[in-house]
Design an enzyme around this catalytic site. Structure first.
Site, short mmCIF file in Angstrom:
data_model
loop_
_atom_site.label_atom_id
_atom_site.label_comp_id
_atom_site.label_asym_id
_atom_site.label_seq_id
_atom_site.Cartn_x
_atom_site.Cartn_y
_atom_site.Cartn_z
N HIS A 102 -8.18 13.66 -3.47
CA HIS A 102 -8.53 12.49 -2.49
C HIS A 102 -10.11 12.14 -3.59
CE1 HIS A 102 -10.01 11.77 1.33
NE2 HIS A 102 -11.64 12.06 0.77
N GLU A 103 -10.44 13.22 -3.58
CA GLU A 103 -12.15 13.14 -4.43
C GLU A 103 -12.21 12.25 -5.47
OE1 GLU A 103 -14.53 13.93 -2.77
OE2 GLU A 103 -13.75 15.28 -1.30
N GLU B 181 -12.32 6.66 3.66
CA GLU B 181 -11.37 7.90 3.66
C GLU B 181 -9.61 8.46 3.45
OE1 GLU B 181 -12.28 11.05 3.34
OE2 GLU B 181 -14.44 10.50 3.17
#
Length: 410
Positions: A276-277, A354
């Site tokens: 995700h990062e 996100e």
């Protein structure tokens, strides 16, 4: 416009802002006892959910009290000529405008922080302690305070001094030089934050060789992401809550994992969080946020340059001798509604980013480990699973857990 009219506009902004925040907090609090959505019933058991509700209600009550205290303190400062009193002290120390401004803001900043420290202490050592989160020692708490003050003196004082100096040598065009300076500082801090700022507060160690590091390196190679810097930070010295973040870019980029995250999650879940990062980096979210911050700063400084010479701003907060620093106080409050609007847009972009980072993790690694990791992190921090939509829209930089799970499983 007369100073008195500006004064009442400032007071109105402060009160309206408090009322709006109170309404949003109240709406959000009304959802605390809502049943857990079906998709999230496995996050808490019955006792854990009761603990989560108690934690949210305790924080809500504390926020109401501390917020009201801060408002009364601020209004009292305005109505009883606090700014004029501080300005007189500053002018009794020096005739140099930069020194006067530094003393002026120094007194206000440190006095305010000292007065509100009991609230911070209570929240850390009573509320967070009660619910099992606090790991901060009293020594660490006060050392953090001192280090924070030193950073304000060095960084805040340095930037303020340069801005006033630019104003003195270039007049209304000071905003151009100030903008360039802030832009350079923003890029520098983003690149070297983990090397310069973090070590002042936390110990960072490279991730040890082992199966977790191997899985992370394999994933990074798979997505073409050169990652030489994976660090574990001792977040457990302050709290049991877990986190991970990406910092820097180019050769300075690094992933930082909290030790609590490493301890709480399975290896596949940690890799999913890291994916995700990496998604944020691959999707250019870091660059977007830096550019957006620089652009918004430039706009703010330009508008400031149009108003800072108006003596009524200083007179409106009770300072009889107009100055850059007094005008800056008034401008900051008058500009705050615009900041609120830009903040809403930045939160919209952040929530969108996100989703994109979640999608990237799902497409390049797996969605289900990210789902289980998000559930565990929410459980371990006693997160609110039923926030009010209006509160989410205004305050959340991330989608809710339910929204993220629906997106990952669609």
């Amino acid at each position: 416009m007369s100073p008195q009219a500006i004064f009442y506009i400032i007071i109105a902004i402060l009160i309206i802002d408090f009322i709006v925040d109170s309404i949003l907090d109240t709406l959000n609090a009304k959802n605390f006892d809502n049943p857990i959505p079906e998709e999230l019933t496995d996050v808490y058991d019955k006792e854990e959910y009761k603990k989560s509700q108690a934690y949210k209600k305790t924080n809500h009550k504390f926020s109401n009290i501390s917020g009201l205290f801060s408002l009364c303190l601020t209004l009292g400062f305005f109505f009883f000529d606090g700014f004029e009193y501080v300005d007189n002290i500053a002018r009794s120390i020096s005739s140099n405008e930069i020194i006067i401004a530094l003393v002026f803001f120094g007194i206000i900043t440190f006095a305010s922080d000292i007065i509100t420290t009991p609230f911070s202490y209570y929240h850390t050592f009573i509320i967070e302690e009660k619910f099992g989160f606090n790991k901060t020692s009293k020594k660490t708490f006060f050392l953090d305070k001192i280090k924070g003050w030193l950073m304000i003196i060095v960084l805040g004082g340095g930037i303020l001094s340069l801005i006033i100096w630019f104003y003195q040598i270039s007049g209304a065009n000071f905003w151009i030089y100030a903008w360039i300076m802030v832009a350079v500082f923003t890029v520098f801090i983003n690149m070297f934050y983990s090397k310069i700022i973090v070590p002042l507060f936390n110990k960072q160690t490279p991730l040890e060789d082992g199966s977790l590091k191997t899985k992370i390196e394999n994933y990074a190679a798979k997505v073409g992401f050169q990652l030489d810097n994976i660090f574990v930070i001792d977040g457990s010295k302050r709290s049991t809550k877990a986190n991970a973040y990406f910092s820097g870019f180019g050769k300075q980029k690094r992933i930082t994992l909290f030790d609590t995250l490493v301890n709480d999650l399975e290896e596949e879940e940690i890799v999913a969080v890291l994916a995700h990062e990496v998604g944020h980096y691959k999707k250019k979210h870091i660059i977007f946020n830096i550019i957006a911050s620089i652009v918004l700063t430039g706009i703010t400084l330009f508008i400031l340059s149009l108003f800072i010479n108006i003596p009524e701003l200083s007179l409106a907060i009770g300072v009889n001798q107009p100055s850059f620093h007094a005008g800056l106080i008034a401008f900051g409050i008058l500009y705050s509604p615009i900041s609120e609007v830009t903040g809403l847009f930045m939160n919209l972009f952040s929530r969108k980013f996100e989703y994109q980072a979640d999608d990237f993790a799902k497409e390049t690694y797996a969605g289900e480990p990210l789902v289980t990791s998000l559930k565990k992190l929410s459980k371990n921090s006693l997160s609110n699973l039923t926030p009010h939509p209006a509160y989410v829209y205004v305050h959340y930089s991330h989608p809710t857990l339910l929204q993220r799970l629906k997106n990952l499983r669609k």
